[in-house]
Design a protein around this motif. Structure first.
Motif, PDB file in Angstrom:
ATOM      1  N   ILE A 104       3.216  10.763 -40.064  1.00  0.00           N
ATOM      2  CA  ILE A 104       2.391  11.696 -39.271  1.00  0.00           C
ATOM      3  C   ILE A 104       3.220  12.374 -38.169  1.00  0.00           C
ATOM      4  CG2 ILE A 104       0.148  10.623 -39.778  1.00  0.00           C
ATOM      5  CD1 ILE A 104       0.337   9.110 -37.147  1.00  0.00           C
ATOM      6  N   ASN A 105       4.536  12.401 -38.384  1.00  0.00           N
ATOM      7  CA  ASN A 105       5.470  13.120 -37.494  1.00  0.00           C
ATOM      8  C   ASN A 105       5.431  12.655 -36.041  1.00  0.00           C
ATOM      9  OD1 ASN A 105       6.527  14.747 -39.501  1.00  0.00           O
ATOM     10  ND2 ASN A 105       4.806  16.187 -39.334  1.00  0.00           N
ATOM     11  N   LEU A 106       5.271  11.351 -35.846  1.00  0.00           N
ATOM     12  CA  LEU A 106       5.342  10.816 -34.480  1.00  0.00           C
ATOM     13  C   LEU A 106       6.682  10.113 -34.302  1.00  0.00           C
ATOM     14  CD1 LEU A 106       1.758   9.309 -34.083  1.00  0.00           C
ATOM     15  CD2 LEU A 106       2.638  11.409 -33.046  1.00  0.00           C
ATOM     16  N   SER A 107       6.984   9.766 -33.059  1.00  0.00           N
ATOM     17  CA  SER A 107       8.233   9.042 -32.813  1.00  0.00           C
ATOM     18  C   SER A 107       7.996   7.555 -33.083  1.00  0.00           C
ATOM     19  CB  SER A 107       8.665   9.253 -31.364  1.00  0.00           C
ATOM     20  OG  SER A 107       9.561   8.250 -30.995  1.00  0.00           O
ATOM     21  N   SER A 108       8.609   7.065 -34.164  1.00  0.00           N
ATOM     22  CA  SER A 108       8.415   5.645 -34.483  1.00  0.00           C
ATOM     23  C   SER A 108       9.034   4.780 -33.390  1.00  0.00           C
ATOM     24  CB  SER A 108       9.025   5.310 -35.847  1.00  0.00           C
ATOM     25  OG  SER A 108      10.397   5.574 -35.830  1.00  0.00           O
ATOM     26  N   MET A 109      10.114   5.295 -32.777  1.00  0.00           N
ATOM     27  CA  MET A 109      10.785   4.505 -31.744  1.00  0.00           C
ATOM     28  C   MET A 109       9.856   4.276 -30.556  1.00  0.00           C
ATOM     29  SD  MET A 109      14.751   5.728 -31.791  1.00  0.00           S
ATOM     30  CE  MET A 109      14.653   7.499 -31.734  1.00  0.00           C
ATOM     31  N   LEU A 110       9.231   5.370 -30.091  1.00  0.00           N
ATOM     32  CA  LEU A 110       8.340   5.255 -28.933  1.00  0.00           C
ATOM     33  C   LEU A 110       7.087   4.440 -29.282  1.00  0.00           C
ATOM     34  CD1 LEU A 110       8.002   6.042 -26.016  1.00  0.00           C
ATOM     35  CD2 LEU A 110       7.023   8.219 -26.711  1.00  0.00           C
ATOM     36  N   ALA A 111       6.589   4.622 -30.516  1.00  0.00           N
ATOM     37  CA  ALA A 111       5.384   3.890 -30.936  1.00  0.00           C
ATOM     38  C   ALA A 111       5.650   2.386 -30.942  1.00  0.00           C
ATOM     39  CB  ALA A 111       4.950   4.360 -32.316  1.00  0.00           C
ATOM     40  N   LEU A 112       6.823   1.994 -31.474  1.00  0.00           N
ATOM     41  CA  LEU A 112       7.121   0.560 -31.537  1.00  0.00           C
ATOM     42  C   LEU A 112       7.383  -0.029 -30.164  1.00  0.00           C
ATOM     43  CD1 LEU A 112       9.141   0.554 -34.803  1.00  0.00           C
ATOM     44  CD2 LEU A 112       7.106  -0.780 -34.331  1.00  0.00           C
ATOM     45  N   PHE A 113       8.033   0.771 -29.330  1.00  0.00           N
ATOM     46  CA  PHE A 113       8.284   0.325 -27.962  1.00  0.00           C
ATOM     47  C   PHE A 113       6.939   0.083 -27.263  1.00  0.00           C
ATOM     48  CE2 PHE A 113       9.281   0.756 -23.502  1.00  0.00           C
ATOM     49  CZ  PHE A 113      10.445   0.027 -23.388  1.00  0.00           C
ATOM     50  N   THR A 114       6.015   1.040 -27.453  1.00  0.00           N
ATOM     51  CA  THR A 114       4.682   0.906 -26.847  1.00  0.00           C
ATOM     52  C   THR A 114       3.976  -0.341 -27.377  1.00  0.00           C
ATOM     53  OG1 THR A 114       4.574   3.305 -26.854  1.00  0.00           O
ATOM     54  CG2 THR A 114       2.514   2.151 -26.414  1.00  0.00           C
ATOM     55  N   LEU A 115       4.104  -0.577 -28.672  1.00  0.00           N
ATOM     56  CA  LEU A 115       3.490  -1.768 -29.273  1.00  0.00           C
ATOM     57  C   LEU A 115       4.012  -3.037 -28.596  1.00  0.00           C
ATOM     58  CD1 LEU A 115       1.879  -3.225 -31.550  1.00  0.00           C
ATOM     59  CD2 LEU A 115       3.862  -2.934 -33.023  1.00  0.00           C
ATOM     60  N   GLY A 116       5.339  -3.081 -28.383  1.00  0.00           N
ATOM     61  CA  GLY A 116       5.951  -4.241 -27.723  1.00  0.00           C
ATOM     62  C   GLY A 116       5.447  -4.406 -26.299  1.00  0.00           C
ATOM     63  N   VAL A 117       5.395  -3.285 -25.565  1.00  0.00           N
ATOM     64  CA  VAL A 117       4.936  -3.329 -24.168  1.00  0.00           C
ATOM     65  C   VAL A 117       3.491  -3.822 -24.117  1.00  0.00           C
ATOM     66  CG1 VAL A 117       4.416  -1.928 -22.125  1.00  0.00           C
ATOM     67  CG2 VAL A 117       6.511  -1.510 -23.407  1.00  0.00           C
ATOM     68  N   ALA A 118       2.659  -3.307 -25.039  1.00  0.00           N
ATOM     69  CA  ALA A 118       1.247  -3.698 -25.059  1.00  0.00           C
ATOM     70  C   ALA A 118       1.112  -5.181 -25.396  1.00  0.00           C
ATOM     71  CB  ALA A 118       0.491  -2.848 -26.074  1.00  0.00           C
TER      72      ALA A 118
ATOM     73  N   MET B 245       2.588  22.058 -27.317  1.00  0.00           N
ATOM     74  CA  MET B 245       1.691  21.302 -28.198  1.00  0.00           C
ATOM     75  C   MET B 245       2.473  20.222 -28.951  1.00  0.00           C
ATOM     76  SD  MET B 245      -1.426  22.466 -28.015  1.00  0.00           S
ATOM     77  CE  MET B 245      -2.230  22.125 -29.564  1.00  0.00           C
ATOM     78  N   HIS B 246       3.629  20.648 -29.458  1.00  0.00           N
ATOM     79  CA  HIS B 246       4.452  19.723 -30.256  1.00  0.00           C
ATOM     80  C   HIS B 246       4.926  18.536 -29.405  1.00  0.00           C
ATOM     81  CE1 HIS B 246       7.865  19.306 -33.448  1.00  0.00           C
ATOM     82  NE2 HIS B 246       7.108  18.228 -33.335  1.00  0.00           N
ATOM     83  N   THR B 247       5.404  18.865 -28.210  1.00  0.00           N
ATOM     84  CA  THR B 247       5.898  17.809 -27.310  1.00  0.00           C
ATOM     85  C   THR B 247       4.765  16.835 -26.978  1.00  0.00           C
ATOM     86  OG1 THR B 247       7.411  19.401 -26.366  1.00  0.00           O
ATOM     87  CG2 THR B 247       7.039  17.411 -25.089  1.00  0.00           C
ATOM     88  N   SER B 248       3.598  17.412 -26.617  1.00  0.00           N
ATOM     89  CA  SER B 248       2.469  16.550 -26.244  1.00  0.00           C
ATOM     90  C   SER B 248       2.056  15.678 -27.422  1.00  0.00           C
ATOM     91  CB  SER B 248       1.264  17.386 -25.813  1.00  0.00           C
ATOM     92  OG  SER B 248       1.654  18.303 -24.867  1.00  0.00           O
TER      93      SER B 248
ATOM     94  N   THR C 177      11.840  12.439 -26.429  1.00  0.00           N
ATOM     95  CA  THR C 177      10.670  12.940 -27.154  1.00  0.00           C
ATOM     96  C   THR C 177      10.234  14.294 -26.586  1.00  0.00           C
ATOM     97  OG1 THR C 177      10.031  10.631 -27.376  1.00  0.00           O
ATOM     98  CG2 THR C 177       8.392  12.234 -28.027  1.00  0.00           C
ATOM     99  N   ILE C 178      10.384  14.447 -25.272  1.00  0.00           N
ATOM    100  CA  ILE C 178      10.022  15.739 -24.659  1.00  0.00           C
ATOM    101  C   ILE C 178      11.022  16.828 -25.047  1.00  0.00           C
ATOM    102  CG2 ILE C 178       9.818  16.953 -22.423  1.00  0.00           C
ATOM    103  CD1 ILE C 178       8.770  14.273 -21.265  1.00  0.00           C
ATOM    104  N   LEU C 179      12.319  16.474 -25.027  1.00  0.00           N
ATOM    105  CA  LEU C 179      13.358  17.494 -25.257  1.00  0.00           C
ATOM    106  C   LEU C 179      13.484  17.916 -26.723  1.00  0.00           C
ATOM    107  CD1 LEU C 179      16.293  16.269 -22.989  1.00  0.00           C
ATOM    108  CD2 LEU C 179      14.962  18.357 -22.707  1.00  0.00           C
ATOM    109  N   LEU C 180      13.192  16.964 -27.621  1.00  0.00           N
ATOM    110  CA  LEU C 180      13.467  17.213 -29.040  1.00  0.00           C
ATOM    111  C   LEU C 180      12.830  18.499 -29.579  1.00  0.00           C
ATOM    112  CD1 LEU C 180      15.083  16.026 -31.359  1.00  0.00           C
ATOM    113  CD2 LEU C 180      13.063  14.730 -32.028  1.00  0.00           C
ATOM    114  N   PRO C 181      11.542  18.759 -29.306  1.00  0.00           N
ATOM    115  CA  PRO C 181      10.963  19.982 -29.863  1.00  0.00           C
ATOM    116  C   PRO C 181      11.668  21.247 -29.369  1.00  0.00           C
ATOM    117  CG  PRO C 181       9.243  18.505 -29.117  1.00  0.00           C
ATOM    118  CD  PRO C 181      10.534  17.955 -28.630  1.00  0.00           C
TER     119      PRO C 181
END
Lengths: 372, 420
Positions: B242-256, B190-193, B173-177
């Motif tokens: 909304i141009n977010l990483s669905s992969m990271l969002a779902l991973f976070t959901l699982g962790v939470a 800004m994009h990375t954050s 996610t950091i490298l992609l932008p």
């Protein structure tokens, strides 16, 4: 093949074996971790002994030999704390209880030792169904004759131990309406039940030799009786109890059995075969209704609730309790019995509160860890 | 006779979908009978054979409509993967985090250096090294599930997979932008954050939403099952919108869901059969996308990539295995089980192309070929690891048991005969 000679114990010492559940802390089902967990435990110093059991989600802890309740409890607490600490490192849970509420017996795996593999080959699916968890209490006896006398004299009190220790109301995801569903599993084995009406050790040795020659048994361990003599330890082994939810309760039951044995040996009651007239019914009622079961005394020809019977027995044992400095144990038993409290009640209450068997097991592991 | 079908028939989307599953399940079964290859190899093989690389019956474009199913599959996998990351375990056994960090760091570093030596541009090398860090959660989960594998090696493989995917997802996610060459540093930052923190915050918001709904619908398994699937699907769609990483969002959901559900509102849901359906589809489609052409074009770099990745992971795990009190055999088997690299890597490299279509060819060739190779080797390695660890289901020889039992019965009959 004859039995090993009965190794007499001069005093009525006590020791316990507890079969414990290993659970996965994500879904709270049983987890097949016994092999790795036992390896980890073998690398540290623990009092007593830790052994494998028939399936890979069970372990058995054995205490040393104790003269009193206090030293037994102290050792059980040390073992429990060490086990809990080691289990946390590998992220598994440990808990008491006579049966896991929702494990599927066919998903269990036999622990790979020669003895358990043979049991599995002999008994087929029953071996996996044997994934139930009991407390065995050993009480030392002076000789084999005393051991046989106690095996039959204790038969009168077996329902009390069932009701006091009952902690298996759920089985295979169902509320069985029993307080103790574990006993039904054990009853399926052909060598379960009660010892034969033999009161002399020489005769008992002949009986064993006969069965051994017939290829039915190889050692005393092949008898899954509710109570059996254990010549190599010089004890009688009470095998009827569910593993309680805490080590405190386990020590309490052991102390109660020890007092009862001392009382029975001192008073040498007249044994009557009639005790077995109602044995199966009383055993069933205790498992089904727990402390509220109606106990039939075939000798006195009276019916009484088990709760009342236990309180009467406690009163009978009070002088001995003073002598052994464990009056508080009898008080605790009487208090629990008056409130109709046992493990089954606790488990049902938690299931009602959380509406989930997974959460019930989670609470079981927390209770075992807290140990009060 | 207009009502009769016109030939040649063109398969419609639904028929193709069904056919994929049928072919997948049949080939999975055939392959699993070899007792060496896992079912996954069969699913991949079917995809590879019908795909453009061999018979060219099904092209990736024909499967465009299945993108939704692939996204749901990956979403469920990432959510489940997040649920394997248990903070309590990490706190009690610090060796796990250190081991994972060391294997991820070494993999990134050595793959990066190796590719740099092969004259890859720095950014390309960094992206490929990031992709190399992650172990395929789909392969590990599916094999554990197929073999009913359970035990210390399986559980540690799962949590290490979860952690190395977390590191890879964050790094990616950091490298992609940075792949967008015509933008200022300020914009990049800004994009990375936005992508990194936005995805994590979005995942947590989804968790709060899930908890609120779960409180309302109660602890019934069927209700919560639908809730989880619905939240996962919604999170995929909305995070993309909304141009977010669905992969990271779902991973976070699982962790939470695993670590922050303090009142135990959520119940443990096993996606079971539905997950199997999605997994088969995912692997067949992965098979269709597999490319081996890079192996002939860039044999050296692909082989180096695979060897360096495997060695780095093994070194990383071995360095700190003692901290977790693992035996030598367990350590080796965990290294072996961490070999697969698949679906997510393809997803990641597609994202790179989406961001900068000029960047990808060399990178895509390397990643796609390495994925293809590791898809052949990886599942076999993971299956072997779980079997060798004695954690896959045991088959007891009941025949022997019956013979022994009959022996005992015979003995007892002989005895009765003697008495008579």
């Amino acid at each position: 093949m004859s039995l090993t000679a009965f190794k007499g114990n001069p005093s009525n010492t006590v020791g316990v074996e507890l079969e414990l559940q290993l659970v996965n802390l994500q879904n709270f089902n049983l987890t097949m971790e016994a092999k790795d967990f036992l390896r980890r435990l073998s690398e540290i110093k623990i009092p007593g002994e830790i052994k494998p059991e028939i399936t890979q989600s069970m372990i058995e802890i054995n205490s040393s030999i104790h003269k009193s309740h206090d030293s037994l409890l102290k050792e059980l607490l040390t073992i429990k704390n060490t086990l809990t600490e080691q289990a946390a490192k590998t992220h598994i849970g440990i808990c008491g209880g006579g049966a896991h509420p929702f494990q599927q017996w066919n998903a269990q795996r036999i622990f790979p030792t020669e003895r358990f593999t043979n049991t599995s080959e002999q008994y087929g699916y029953l071996a996996k169904q044997f994934t139930v968890f009991g407390q065995h209490i050993h009480i030392g006896c002076q000789n084999g004759d005393d051991a046989l006398y106690l095996c039959h004299a204790m038969a009168r009190y077996i329902p009390q131990f069932i009701a006091l220790s009952a902690a298996s109301p759920f089985h295979q995801s169902v509320d069985t309406v029993f307080d103790c569903s574990r006993l039904t599993v054990i009853s399926a084995f052909p060598l379960s039940g009660t010892p034969p009406w033999i009161l002399a050790w020489d005769e008992f040795d002949d009986y064993f030799c006969n069965l051994s020659d017939l290829g039915i048994v190889k050692s005393i361990k092949d008898f899954y009786w509710d109570i059996r003599p254990k010549p190599e330890y010089g004890t009688i082994e009470l095998r009827i109890c569910d593993t309680p939810l805490t080590v405190h309760k386990a020590a309490e039951l052991a102390a109660y059995a020890q007092l009862l044995v001392i009382w029975l040996l001192d008073n040498k009651i007249n044994l009557s075969r009639d005790i077995y007239l109602t044995y199966a019914v009383n055993r069933f009622r205790a498992a089904r209704f727990g402390l509220e079961a109606l106990f039939i005394d075939p000798i006195e020809r009276v019916q009484i609730t088990l709760a009342k019977d236990i309180i009467q027995t406690c009163n009978q044992l009070r002088n001995y309790a003073v002598q052994f400095n464990c009056e508080n144990i009898l008080d605790q038993i009487c208090k629990a019995v008056s409130n109709k409290e046992n493990g089954a009640k606790w488990l049902r209450e938690h299931h009602t509160k959380f509406q989930s068997l997974n959460d019930t097991v989670r609470c079981q592991t927390e209770l075992w860890k807290a140990g009060t | 006779m207009n009502f009769l079908p016109h030939f040649p028939l063109s398969l419609n989307a639904i028929a193709l979908f069904g056919l994929t599953l049928i072919l997948g399940i049949v080939s999975g079964e055939i392959v699993s009978r070899s007792k060496i290859l896992p079912k996954i190899s069969g699913y991949l093989m079917v995809g590879f054979l019908v795909g453009p690389s061999v018979f060219n019956i099904v092209t990736p474009s024909l499967f465009a409509y299945t993108r939704l199913f692939v996204d749901i599959s990956l979403g469920l996998i990432l959510f489940d993967l997040g649920r394997h990351l248990n903070f309590t375990w990490l706190r009690h056994d610090r060796g796990i985090f250190i081991t994972s960090f060391s294997e991820s760091l070494l993999t990134f570093f050595f793959v990066f250096v190796a590719l740099y030596l092969f004259h890859f541009p720095l950014l390309h090398a960094a992206i490929a090294a990031t992709i190399a860090v992650s172990t395929s959660p789909a392969v590990v989960m599916m094999i554990a599930n197929d073999l009913s594998s359970e035990g210390p090696v399986t559980r540690r493989t799962l949590i290490l997979t979860s952690l190395n995917n977390l590191f890879a997802l964050i790094l990616f996610t950091i490298l992609l932008p940075f792949t967008q060459t015509d933008t200022s540093h300020h914009y990049l930052l800004m994009h990375t954050s936005y992508r990194l923190f936005g995805s994590i915050v979005f995942g947590i918001l989804m968790f709060i939403l899930t908890i609120c709904i779960a409180k309302f619908i109660g602890k019934r398994k069927e209700n919560q099952f639908v809730l989880f699937v619905a939240v996962v699907i919604f999170a995929i769609g909305f995070s993309n919108a909304i141009n977010l990483s669905s992969m990271l969002a779902l991973f976070t959901l699982g962790v939470a869901a695993r670590n922050f559900d303090r009142n135990h509102v959520l119940i443990e849901i096993d996606f079971g059969l539905i997950a199997k359906l999605f997994f088969i589809l995912l692997f067949v489609i992965t098979g269709i996308h597999l490319q081996l052409k890079g192996l002939w074009q860039a044999t050296g770099v692909v082989c180096t990539f695979i060897i360096v990745r495997t060695l780095a992971k093994s070194c990383g795990v071995h360095l700190f295995a003692k901290m977790s009190n693992l035996t030598k055999s367990q350590t080796w088997l965990i290294c072996l089980a961490l070999t697969p690299m698949s679906g997510l890597a393809i997803g990641m490299s597609h994202l790179v192309i989406d961001f900068n279509s000029n960047l990808g060819y060399q990178l895509m060739t390397l990643v796609a070929t390495s994925v293809a190779m590791l898809n052949v080797i990886g599942p076999i390695a993971t299956q072997l690891a779980f079997i060798k660890a004695d954690e896959a289901i045991l088959k007891i020889n009941f025949k022997r048991g019956r013979n022994e039992f009959n022996g005992l019965q015979r003995k007892s009959l002989e005895y009765s005969g003697r008495r008579a």
